[in-house]
Write an enzyme that holds these catalytic residues in place. Structure first.
Site, PDB file in Angstrom:
ATOM      1  N   ASP A  36       0.853  -1.182   0.000  1.00  9.85           N
ATOM      2  CA  ASP A  36       0.000   0.000   0.000  1.00  9.85           C
ATOM      3  C   ASP A  36       0.892   1.235   0.000  1.00  9.85           C
ATOM      4  O   ASP A  36       2.068   1.168   0.344  1.00  9.85           O
ATOM      5  CB  ASP A  36      -0.875   0.014   1.269  1.00  9.85           C
TER       6      ASP A  36
ATOM      7  N   TYR B 224      -4.385  -9.394   4.068  1.00  2.18           N
ATOM      8  CA  TYR B 224      -4.458  -7.966   4.377  1.00  2.18           C
ATOM      9  C   TYR B 224      -4.084  -7.789   5.834  1.00  2.18           C
ATOM     10  O   TYR B 224      -4.837  -8.168   6.734  1.00  2.18           O
ATOM     11  CB  TYR B 224      -5.864  -7.431   4.099  1.00  2.18           C
TER      12      TYR B 224
ATOM     13  N   TYR C 278       6.128  -9.362   7.823  1.00  4.46           N
ATOM     14  CA  TYR C 278       5.720  -7.981   8.096  1.00  4.46           C
ATOM     15  C   TYR C 278       6.130  -7.574   9.503  1.00  4.46           C
ATOM     16  O   TYR C 278       6.242  -8.409  10.413  1.00  4.46           O
ATOM     17  CB  TYR C 278       4.189  -7.849   8.004  1.00  4.46           C
TER      18      TYR C 278
END
Ligand SMILES: [Zn+2]
Length: 497
Positions: free
Chosen positions: A305, A447, A374
């Site tokens: 993103d 997500y 992440y």
């Protein structure tokens, strides 16, 4: 039938020496030393008749005498045509392409195929169907002969290698008899296949239908000569177009900014952000390979993103560049490009290198199976407790059900997707006990923002549901992508040498 009889007959029909060898079904190197080949095949020819294709006599000006033009190849294999071809290629944009390999794509007049059939019928008439039957062409097809004869000569004269993926030289060759003979072919076609309404005359049609088994000599002869008629004009080079190879340049990028989109972000004709990862990389890399940037495709193994950074080893990407002027990239040049991208301060690239096109599959497939690493900076409404910290140390993988997030519903269909979370590790910020640093290893396509806060139960379980408290995400970084491609290269290293 002796070879000699065949050659004498072909010679009487105005067939050139190269084509005579085609009718003896000569292969590969046998066209290089034609004298030897004829001897081996027990054929006597006048020595002066024979020119070896690679017979260099560049010092002498070409003789202007008019030689008879071969009735089957229309002079395609003549020295004159070859010189003309080399000259035309040299005068084209050729010098601006720095490609080691070349490949010729020659568009030939249809009449060559008609003449092949005409000669086939002539040979059947002369030597009988038992010698030249309906099913097996009597010659090495022109297309193949172009590869065997013209390709090596053009390559050696231009000092290039043959490479099917190299610079493509598109050569359009015409002949003055083409229009007239194709018109006759159209009439012949109507007579030969009366039932069919309208048939487009094409190369494919000629290859499939125009054989002695389907077109009788008597009918053919009403429209076109058997054996093929002599011609007065040589072949004409109509045009030469060059098409550079497709070059793929791969590397890994790190995204250092939380205000940078992946590709140009345009909404209702207006740019939302000035720059993008794609543009920063393409502008520095593509000009080395291409004059225009519109023939360049940027691909990466997934994307972030706008507000997510990508750190660690970075994300694999590749540029696919069409009609490239050059296909090589030295490590010094690669390093200069890496430095130029780094100067943007927003993106950094490394491992830049030219890769074989087949390797693009690494980027294009298996995306869902890859693991992503992440690091999320998250905030609680109250200071963290030991219980929360314990719950957020998960070493066994688990599955979540994730509905398409509301924020992407405008471009993705609504589905509930299962996604694997492989591990979760959490620590507390020293300055602020409400802040958590959560490391997540997940299946690609998860997500992460929604995994953290749960999005009103649209993702279950979520970090929020696991601790039973609201939690929000402040910042997210991709810290690792599980794809060992492209290979590690240290382009900086060479500068020391
Ligand atoms: Zn010929």
């Amino acid at each position: 039938m002796k070879n000699q009889e065949l050659i004498d007959y072909l010679a009487s029909c105005g067939v050139c020496r190269v084509c005579q060898l085609r009718y003896l079904k000569a292969r590969g190197n046998e066209y290089r030393n034609m004298q030897q080949t004829f001897q081996r095949l027990d054929v006597k020819v006048e020595e002066t008749d024979i020119k070896t294709p690679e017979d260099e006599s560049d010092e002498q000006p070409p003789k202007k005498q008019r030689l008879a033009i071969c009735s089957t190849c229309l002079g395609l294999f003549s020295d004159e045509f070859q010189s003309q071809l080399i000259e035309a290629i040299s005068k084209s944009d050729f010098a601006n392409y720095d490609s080691e390999g070349i490949v010729l794509a020659i568009t030939l007049p249809l009449t060559l195929q008609l003449r092949q059939l005409s000669m086939w019928l002539a040979l059947q008439r002369k030597f009988g169907k038992s010698t030249f039957n309906d099913n097996c062409a009597p010659d090495v097809p022109i297309k193949e002969a172009v590869k065997l004869i013209l390709h090596p000569i053009v390559c050696s004269k231009l000092g290039k290698e043959y490479d099917a993926n190299g610079l493509m030289i598109n050569i359009d060759v015409r002949h003055s008899v083409e229009t007239e003979e194709v018109a006759k072919l159209t009439e012949l076609n109507r007579a030969a296949f009366p039932g069919k309404k309208r048939i487009e005359i094409s190369r494919g049609l000629l290859e499939k239908q125009y054989q002695p088994a389907r077109i009788k000599a008597e009918l053919f002869e009403k429209y076109l000569a058997i054996p093929p008629a002599a011609v007065e004009d040589p072949l004409q080079l109509q045009s030469i177009d060059l098409m550079g190879p497709i070059v793929c340049v791969a590397g890994r990028y790190r995204k250092l900014s939380r205000e940078l989109s992946h590709t140009p972000w345009v909404l209702q004709g207006k740019r939302i952000m000035e720059e993008s990862i794609e543009e920063i990389i393409v502008q520095q890399v593509a000009p080395h390979f291409s004059d225009t940037l519109d023939k360049v495709t940027f691909m990466s193994s997934g994307r972030e993103d706008v507000d997510v950074r990508c750190l660690g080893k970075g994300r694999p990407f590749v540029l696919e560049i069409m009609n490239a002027r050059r296909s090589s990239l030295s490590r010094q040049e690669a390093h200069q490009m890496e430095l130029a991208v780094d100067r943007s301060g927003k993106v950094s690239i490394h491992n830049l290198q030219v890769v074989p096109r087949e390797e693009l599959t690494h980027i294009k497939t298996g995306e869902e199976q890859k693991r992503k690493y992440y690091r999320a900076l998250c905030v609680l409404n109250e200071p963290v407790t030991l219980d929360i910290l314990k719950r957020l140390q998960i070493s066994e993988s688990f599955i979540i059900q994730q509905k398409t997030p509301i924020r992407v519903l405008h471009r993705r269909p609504l589905h509930t997707r299962p996604r694997s979370i492989y591990s979760v590790k959490t620590c507390v910020s020293r300055e602020n006990r409400r802040l958590l640093i959560i490391d997540v290893v997940s299946q690609a396509g998860t997500y992460i923002k929604e995994l953290v806060h749960g999005e009103f139960g649209r993702t279950t379980p979520s970090i929020s549901s696991i601790i039973g408290k609201p939690i929000d995400i402040l910042a997210l970084d991709v810290v690792g992508i599980d794809l060992d491609w492209p290979a590690d290269v240290n382009n900086a290293e060479v500068e020391v040498e």
